[in-house]
Motif scaffolding. Sequence first.
Motif, PDB file in Angstrom:
ATOM      1  N   ARG A 294       0.749  -1.021  -0.037  1.00  0.00           N
ATOM      2  CA  ARG A 294       0.078  -0.020  -0.098  1.00  0.00           C
ATOM      3  C   ARG A 294       0.786   1.076  -0.065  1.00  0.00           C
ATOM      4  O   ARG A 294       0.622   2.121   0.655  1.00  0.00           O
ATOM      5  CB  ARG A 294      -1.041  -0.118   1.282  1.00  0.00           C
ATOM      6  CG  ARG A 294      -1.848  -1.233   1.341  1.00  0.00           C
ATOM      7  CD  ARG A 294      -2.549  -1.243   2.555  1.00  0.00           C
ATOM      8  NE  ARG A 294      -3.201  -0.024   3.032  1.00  0.00           N
ATOM      9  CZ  ARG A 294      -2.933   0.525   4.617  1.00  0.00           C
ATOM     10  NH1 ARG A 294      -2.578  -0.473   5.249  1.00  0.00           N
ATOM     11  NH2 ARG A 294      -3.433   1.521   4.504  1.00  0.00           N
ATOM     12  N   SER A 295       2.051   1.156  -0.736  1.00  0.00           N
ATOM     13  CA  SER A 295       2.817   2.287  -0.801  1.00  0.00           C
ATOM     14  C   SER A 295       3.599   2.491  -2.110  1.00  0.00           C
ATOM     15  O   SER A 295       4.419   1.439  -2.612  1.00  0.00           O
ATOM     16  CB  SER A 295       4.155   2.129   0.502  1.00  0.00           C
ATOM     17  OG  SER A 295       5.096   3.242   0.029  1.00  0.00           O
ATOM     18  N   SER A 296       3.399   3.577  -2.805  1.00  0.00           N
ATOM     19  CA  SER A 296       4.039   3.727  -4.050  1.00  0.00           C
ATOM     20  C   SER A 296       5.601   4.034  -3.891  1.00  0.00           C
ATOM     21  O   SER A 296       6.266   3.656  -4.675  1.00  0.00           O
ATOM     22  CB  SER A 296       3.534   5.116  -4.759  1.00  0.00           C
ATOM     23  OG  SER A 296       2.003   5.008  -5.022  1.00  0.00           O
ATOM     24  N   ASP A 408      -7.286   1.105  -0.175  1.00  0.00           N
ATOM     25  CA  ASP A 408      -5.827   1.714  -0.313  1.00  0.00           C
ATOM     26  C   ASP A 408      -5.093   0.717  -1.101  1.00  0.00           C
ATOM     27  O   ASP A 408      -4.162   0.865  -1.725  1.00  0.00           O
ATOM     28  CB  ASP A 408      -5.261   1.966   1.166  1.00  0.00           C
ATOM     29  CG  ASP A 408      -4.083   3.012   0.592  1.00  0.00           C
ATOM     30  OD1 ASP A 408      -4.345   3.659  -0.092  1.00  0.00           O
ATOM     31  OD2 ASP A 408      -2.952   2.776   1.450  1.00  0.00           O
ATOM     32  N   THR A 412      -3.231   2.096  -4.536  1.00  0.00           N
ATOM     33  CA  THR A 412      -1.811   1.839  -4.686  1.00  0.00           C
ATOM     34  C   THR A 412      -1.537   1.348  -5.839  1.00  0.00           C
ATOM     35  O   THR A 412      -0.561   1.521  -6.780  1.00  0.00           O
ATOM     36  CB  THR A 412      -1.006   1.462  -3.488  1.00  0.00           C
ATOM     37  OG1 THR A 412      -1.554   2.139  -2.353  1.00  0.00           O
ATOM     38  CG2 THR A 412       0.283   1.492  -3.450  1.00  0.00           C
TER      39      THR A 412
END
Length: 452
Positions: A294-296, A408, A412
């Motif tokens: 869940r993190s670019s 999310d 993402t």
Amino acid sequence: MSNNLITAIETNWYSFVTSLFVFFLLLTLAKKRVGFGLRVITSMALGLVAGILFQNLEFETKGITVFGSIYVNLIRMLVIPLVFVLVLNSISSLTNLDYLRKIGVKTFAWFLGTTGVASVIGLLVALAFNPGSGIRQAVPEDFAAREIPTFTDVILELTPSNPISDAAEGKVVPILIFAIFLAVAIVKLGQKNADTVKPVRDLIQSLTQVMHQVVKFVIRLTPYGVFALIAGITARYGWETLQELGNVILSSYVALILHFVLVFGGLVLLVAKVNPIRFFRKIYPMIAVAFTTRSSYATLPINLEVITKRLHVSPRIASFIAPLGASVNFNGCGGVWPAIVAVFTAQVFNIELQLSDYIILVLVSIISSIGVAGVPGPAVISTTVVLTALGLPLEGIGIVAGVEALIDMGRTTVNATGTTVTSLLVANSEGEFDREAFNRDGEEEELSLSTV
């Protein structure tokens, strides 16, 4: 020793043993040269099963989630040095700054254009699914609306003041800008006297090689990290939460999937003129990492590997667009999600939106996707900006907070995929996409990641 403590130790022990068993299984698959992508999919399935099992048995998952946290920390460790070195290497290798300006304009055009389309899709799906109809929920007691940063605050936040401090605080955009300044200076000096900057360019190229090797080390841990993250998320969310806001989850994922398939698939097919099925098959390791972390930013290292090694886009295009995309490309967070929440909030509070409101929604989504670059929680900030522009209660954000983590994951994935698609489109337009290598069988791409 109390019974509660004994129970906690036992349940954590079960999760720890389960993790070791799964990791041994994945290690065995790696030694048997099973493809990296297949191992990632296998780990996702195992994580799903383990999470459901542990939730039903009411076991603690800390013994599993600790491995996921270690994996995410290792990836985050790479982000700042990777962005700095790759942007330096990408731009300093240019001999003409007009090229940088040209690819920069194209990159932002695709970022903003696809975000606008994502907002329209989110709006249409929300109107079709009516995610807020029949819902009368109280706002969580701990909900506090995020303050919208002013334009001045955003500019100051993005401007590098102390690169060392910015790096320590994990501020990617200021580091990106600082790297661009250094790289442009190298190019300008190199145009006057190439020998002056040759040692610096050699050092940058060596550092790039070293960073690529470090990235490879961490990426090989992906199947283990994916298992731990999926198991933890599955065990955390029960059916009660899903049922209460099930329509919000459904409409969000329908919009995200439509954008993923129709917009991204259409651009790959019609603009880049490559087989979209082959494209999605090549990038699915990145999709798995984006979905679980869940993190670019956490996805950035593997996205760079996918863009250059699997899609065969030139490193200088990938090194410029991928870090930029991780910071400012928010198709999911800035396009789809604010539209869904805006319609949801209007329906929950019985507020009628007009055509002019829908137009404002799309335009503000595009603008806010730039304005939140580098700001923590871009989805919340973008949604706050949109709701404020439409005069809707900000309490709507608090109502959907219970399922936002689940959504999310999809947001993402769309964000990161949008960066990958833009890299392909820009590279194709600049003649820096190796179409012949892309169309070859991907067996050699799997082998570089098949061992641990």
